[in-house]
Design a protein around this motif. Structure first.
Motif, PDB file in Angstrom:
ATOM      1  N   PRO A 149      -3.738  66.326  63.505  1.00  0.00           N
ATOM      2  CA  PRO A 149      -2.798  67.024  62.615  1.00  0.00           C
ATOM      3  C   PRO A 149      -1.442  66.323  62.628  1.00  0.00           C
ATOM      4  N   ALA A 150      -0.897  66.008  61.474  1.00  0.00           N
ATOM      5  CA  ALA A 150       0.383  65.308  61.360  1.00  0.00           C
ATOM      6  C   ALA A 150       1.517  66.312  61.176  1.00  0.00           C
ATOM      7  N   HIS A 151       2.742  65.798  61.145  1.00  0.00           N
ATOM      8  CA  HIS A 151       3.927  66.658  61.030  1.00  0.00           C
ATOM      9  C   HIS A 151       4.911  66.064  60.036  1.00  0.00           C
ATOM     10  N   ASP A 152       5.730  66.934  59.436  1.00  0.00           N
ATOM     11  CA  ASP A 152       6.837  66.488  58.593  1.00  0.00           C
ATOM     12  C   ASP A 152       8.061  66.225  59.470  1.00  0.00           C
ATOM     13  N   PRO A 153       8.832  65.186  59.155  1.00  0.00           N
ATOM     14  CA  PRO A 153      10.069  64.956  59.902  1.00  0.00           C
ATOM     15  C   PRO A 153      11.209  65.881  59.491  1.00  0.00           C
ATOM     16  N   ASP A 154      11.045  66.556  58.362  1.00  0.00           N
ATOM     17  CA  ASP A 154      12.137  67.366  57.826  1.00  0.00           C
ATOM     18  C   ASP A 154      12.589  68.439  58.814  1.00  0.00           C
ATOM     19  N   GLY A 155      13.909  68.498  59.010  1.00  0.00           N
ATOM     20  CA  GLY A 155      14.498  69.541  59.839  1.00  0.00           C
ATOM     21  C   GLY A 155      14.331  69.346  61.333  1.00  0.00           C
ATOM     22  N   LYS A 156      13.709  68.270  61.765  1.00  0.00           N
ATOM     23  CA  LYS A 156      13.535  68.024  63.203  1.00  0.00           C
ATOM     24  C   LYS A 156      14.833  67.506  63.822  1.00  0.00           C
ATOM     25  N   ILE A 157      14.848  67.443  65.150  1.00  0.00           N
ATOM     26  CA  ILE A 157      16.037  66.991  65.883  1.00  0.00           C
ATOM     27  C   ILE A 157      15.837  65.546  66.321  1.00  0.00           C
ATOM     28  N   LEU A 158      16.746  64.681  65.866  1.00  0.00           N
ATOM     29  CA  LEU A 158      16.722  63.269  66.231  1.00  0.00           C
ATOM     30  C   LEU A 158      17.708  63.033  67.362  1.00  0.00           C
ATOM     31  N   GLY A 159      17.218  62.485  68.461  1.00  0.00           N
ATOM     32  CA  GLY A 159      18.079  62.143  69.587  1.00  0.00           C
ATOM     33  C   GLY A 159      18.272  60.638  69.679  1.00  0.00           C
ATOM     34  N   ILE A 160      19.510  60.193  69.508  1.00  0.00           N
ATOM     35  CA  ILE A 160      19.839  58.770  69.551  1.00  0.00           C
ATOM     36  C   ILE A 160      20.368  58.434  70.943  1.00  0.00           C
ATOM     37  N   VAL A 161      19.730  57.493  71.614  1.00  0.00           N
ATOM     38  CA  VAL A 161      20.219  57.021  72.913  1.00  0.00           C
ATOM     39  C   VAL A 161      20.876  55.666  72.681  1.00  0.00           C
ATOM     40  N   GLY A 162      22.211  55.661  72.688  1.00  0.00           N
ATOM     41  CA  GLY A 162      22.968  54.462  72.371  1.00  0.00           C
ATOM     42  C   GLY A 162      23.437  54.490  70.933  1.00  0.00           C
ATOM     43  N   TYR A 163      24.492  55.263  70.665  1.00  0.00           N
ATOM     44  CA  TYR A 163      24.955  55.454  69.285  1.00  0.00           C
ATOM     45  C   TYR A 163      25.932  54.340  68.917  1.00  0.00           C
ATOM     46  N   GLY A 164      25.368  53.189  68.520  1.00  0.00           N
ATOM     47  CA  GLY A 164      26.164  52.094  67.996  1.00  0.00           C
ATOM     48  C   GLY A 164      25.882  51.933  66.521  1.00  0.00           C
ATOM     49  N   GLY A 165      25.962  50.682  66.039  1.00  0.00           N
ATOM     50  CA  GLY A 165      25.760  50.440  64.623  1.00  0.00           C
ATOM     51  C   GLY A 165      24.364  50.795  64.143  1.00  0.00           C
ATOM     52  N   ILE A 166      23.334  50.366  64.885  1.00  0.00           N
ATOM     53  CA  ILE A 166      21.952  50.629  64.481  1.00  0.00           C
ATOM     54  C   ILE A 166      21.658  52.120  64.536  1.00  0.00           C
TER      55      ILE A 166
END
Length: 327
Positions: A149-166
């Motif tokens: 079973p797959a999932h939609d990315p909509d509304g999920k929480i994105l955690g960025i480790v290392g918030y630079g340019g990329i």
């Protein structure tokens, strides 16, 4: 007195004209062509080219002379003052050895942002929707067999480790396209981060909240194995890991264990600890998307990186301080 020399150490694919336009006013260009080994570099090439002051370095030179480790840095002539590295990650250069010899080192962070963020976005979407496995099915004429079973990315929480340019570009694209909530962890808050990117003061806090953990930190001693068994346990059950940073930031055995147990729903990988080798076991996971370090493999990004590294040397010759200095 002879003019300074500028060594092009490695491959230039798209900015050959700019080598002469940007660098030749400051010195004679010498190329690494015809140097098959490190010993040849030390015993033949360097004695033939005294007075090298600046070096443009690309990772492709490691195929012949190896990485710029302490041994190689220590064999450079005393005339060398600047090394401009083509790439955001500069773990192939021993910056401590350079610093000890008074050699300034630079990288090209901004030039890689959009292409690497696009790669991370592809991995994120593929992991949520199982597109990598689905494409293999289609090519093997297996239609939808064996898909979870797959999932939609909509509304999920994105955690960025290392918030630079990329990380910033990826965060913006995920927010704009999928309405994802963005949280990030850095050693300290970014003053230039938008208000909607919420800072988390500890990695543990981020791991406990994020549905997707995307890694964008440089490889240093303090980040080697940053995501290990303990960190995988701290993630939500069913979380996704994306790595476009460096393979060694992740404890690969611990990641495989988290995939086997089902605690990790999926992983999207563009980097590996022993590139170009990919651990055989990773091929067995249908929920792992694998790319062969495609982060900046576009004509536009490659040329931008090449020119950015050259401009770092231009600034060095003009002012004595290399651009984008990291050491």
């Amino acid at each position: 007195m002879s003019r300074p020399k500028i060594l092009v150490s490695g491959h230039i694919a798209w900015a050959n004209k700019e080598v002469y336009e940007l660098l030749e006013p400051f010195g004679d260009i010498v190329w690494l062509d015809g140097v098959p080994t490190r010993n040849d570099f030390k015993n033949v090439f360097l004695p033939q080219h005294p007075n090298i002051v600046g070096i443009y370095r690309h990772n492709s030179s490691s195929d012949r002379i190896g990485v710029y480790d302490k041994e190689l840095v220590d064999m450079l002539p005393s005339s060398v003052k600047f090394i401009a590295h083509n790439g955001a990650g500069y773990d192939q250069i021993d910056v401590a050895a350079c610093r000890a010899r008074g050699i300034q080192v630079s990288n090209t962070p901004g030039a890689v942002d959009t292409a690497t963020a696009t790669t991370a976005l592809y991995l994120l979407i593929s992991c949520f929707r199982q597109f990598a496995k689905a494409e293999l099915n289609a090519r093997a004429r297996n239609w939808k067999n064996g898909l979870l079973p797959a999932h939609d990315p909509d509304g999920k929480i994105l955690g960025i480790v290392g918030y630079g340019g990329i990380g910033g570009v990826l965060a913006q694209r995920c927010r704009d396209s999928f309405g994802m909530k963005v949280i990030y962890y850095n050693p300290r808050p970014r003053t230039d981060a938008p208000a909607w990117a919420e800072y988390r003061p500890t990695l543990v806090q981020l791991l406990k909240e994020a549905d997707v953990v995307s890694l964008h930190c440089p490889l240093r001693e303090e980040t080697r194995g940053l995501i290990g068994a303990t960190e995988f346990e701290q993630m939500k059950k069913g979380a996704i890991l994306i790595n476009t940073a460096r393979g060694a930031v992740v404890d690969e055995k611990a990641m495989i264990g988290a995939l086997k147990s089902g605690h990790l729903y999926a992983a999207g990988l563009d980097v590996y600890p022993s590139e170009p080798h990919i651990t055989e076991e990773l091929y067995s996971f249908p929920n792992v998307t694998l790319l062969p370090h495609m982060g900046t493999e576009t004509e536009e990004s490659q040329k931008s990186m090449e020119v950015a590294a050259m401009k770092c040397l231009v600034k060095a010759f003009e002012t004595g301080e290399i651009g984008n200095r990291v050491a």
